[in-house]
Design an enzyme around this catalytic site. Sequence first.
Site, PDB file in Angstrom:
ATOM      1  N   HIS A 147       2.154  -1.677  -3.470  1.00  0.00           N
ATOM      2  CA  HIS A 147       2.782  -0.601  -2.988  1.00  0.00           C
ATOM      3  C   HIS A 147       4.127  -0.821  -2.111  1.00  0.00           C
ATOM      4  O   HIS A 147       4.236  -1.769  -1.542  1.00  0.00           O
ATOM      5  CB  HIS A 147       1.840   0.365  -2.091  1.00  0.00           C
ATOM      6  CG  HIS A 147       2.604   1.307  -1.101  1.00  0.00           C
ATOM      7  ND1 HIS A 147       2.583   1.258   0.271  1.00  0.00           N
ATOM      8  CD2 HIS A 147       3.215   2.586  -1.667  1.00  0.00           C
ATOM      9  CE1 HIS A 147       3.113   2.640   0.711  1.00  0.00           C
ATOM     10  NE2 HIS A 147       3.597   3.293  -0.452  1.00  0.00           N
ATOM     11  N   SER A 148       5.144  -0.133  -2.278  1.00  0.00           N
ATOM     12  CA  SER A 148       6.457  -0.030  -1.590  1.00  0.00           C
ATOM     13  C   SER A 148       6.849  -1.606  -1.706  1.00  0.00           C
ATOM     14  O   SER A 148       7.198  -1.988  -2.880  1.00  0.00           O
ATOM     15  CB  SER A 148       6.193   0.300  -0.189  1.00  0.00           C
ATOM     16  OG  SER A 148       7.096   0.262   0.674  1.00  0.00           O
ATOM     17  N   MET A 149       7.416  -2.370  -0.668  1.00  0.00           N
ATOM     18  CA  MET A 149       7.903  -3.453  -0.585  1.00  0.00           C
ATOM     19  C   MET A 149       7.135  -4.549  -1.540  1.00  0.00           C
ATOM     20  O   MET A 149       7.941  -5.318  -2.166  1.00  0.00           O
ATOM     21  CB  MET A 149       7.951  -4.091   0.735  1.00  0.00           C
ATOM     22  CG  MET A 149       8.478  -5.362   0.918  1.00  0.00           C
ATOM     23  SD  MET A 149       8.191  -6.290   2.444  1.00  0.00           S
ATOM     24  CE  MET A 149       6.552  -6.335   2.715  1.00  0.00           C
ATOM     25  N   CYS A 151       6.018  -4.210  -4.332  1.00  0.00           N
ATOM     26  CA  CYS A 151       6.309  -4.024  -5.642  1.00  0.00           C
ATOM     27  C   CYS A 151       7.413  -4.954  -6.346  1.00  0.00           C
ATOM     28  O   CYS A 151       7.105  -5.550  -7.379  1.00  0.00           O
ATOM     29  CB  CYS A 151       6.906  -2.393  -5.881  1.00  0.00           C
ATOM     30  SG  CYS A 151       5.662  -1.215  -5.867  1.00  0.00           S
TER      31      CYS A 151
END
Length: 353
Positions: A147-149, A151
């Site tokens: 999720h988010s960073m 990725c």
Amino acid sequence: MEQYETTYNLSSLEGRFTDFDQWVQRLEENFEIRSSQRNTATEKKHEEPIDNTFIFKLQELHVEVASWGQATNPPILLVHGYMDSVATFIPLIGELPDNYYYVGFDIPGHGKSDAFPPGIISHQHIVEVIRRVVLYMEWESFTLMAHSMACVIGMFYNHLYPGKITKCIYIDPRSSLIAYYYVHHKQLLWYNFVYLNYYDNYERFNADTPKLYTIDEAISSVTKKRGLSKEQAEIILSRSLVPVENDKYMLSWDPRSKKISAMSVSEETFYTIITKHSVPTLVIEATNSSDLFDAEEFINDVMEECKNTLPDYQIVTVEGAHDVHITNPEVTAEHVAKFLRTKFGRGNFLSKL
């Protein structure tokens, strides 16, 4: 599904390095496992946490891990974003099929894990932590859910260690690419934001006097900043609140985590990293994702390049904001479960059963 926790104990090296890159470069030669024997009963029933302790030589660095499901099932590694913890996946895991083994860890400086040694934290340091977890688990291959960073960190790991990841699931990854727009097109702003700001405010980022909250204040802060309900905020904070005194708590998030640096690579190298050694990938985008600021065109180009050139690259959209896996776990889980069931062959062709 029951949740199990265990702790990785990562020590450092002799001498205290302010340059964390030195620490990472020398991990390999100083790595030894104190306790590598697995509990076979745990492998079958997972009734107790696996005993897994990592030892290096210097200060200790504990990385806490949570797992759900049977250890004999196909593994899925969960990696959260910045200023978060593995608890971010709890609502989603509750909706996912139970024939997988879900394992996640709190990135150092988050949740229940210790902070990294002194210095600026980079994406490459978190890649190294992923490598350590995978190494200890003795996984030949696994599915990555990020999720988010996390990725873009997963993309770097996949490029550096091809063949380990068999499928990728990226939840709202666009914001994780913003940093690389600034690395390539606004280098001075990137340098000032990460390095100059950190060293100009060194005492603040390394202070031993954290802000204290009541539980209600902490919940209120998370609900406002992330647009979550009270119940969702409580889940997020379940691994991040540390009791201090007089019904006051501190948040375990390392202040330096607000300044995690992107890797300094050229744009050409960056495109190579995210496109080479590609595996089947599911991108879950939120309808109301984070503001991309000046990086929107750059990120659109990156996503379009992946969509047009990578085989088995799927993009779906789910109603919600950046934390769509928390606020809309049922719909998110439907897409994830379908993707996990899909058998991929070479290129764009599905293998026949």
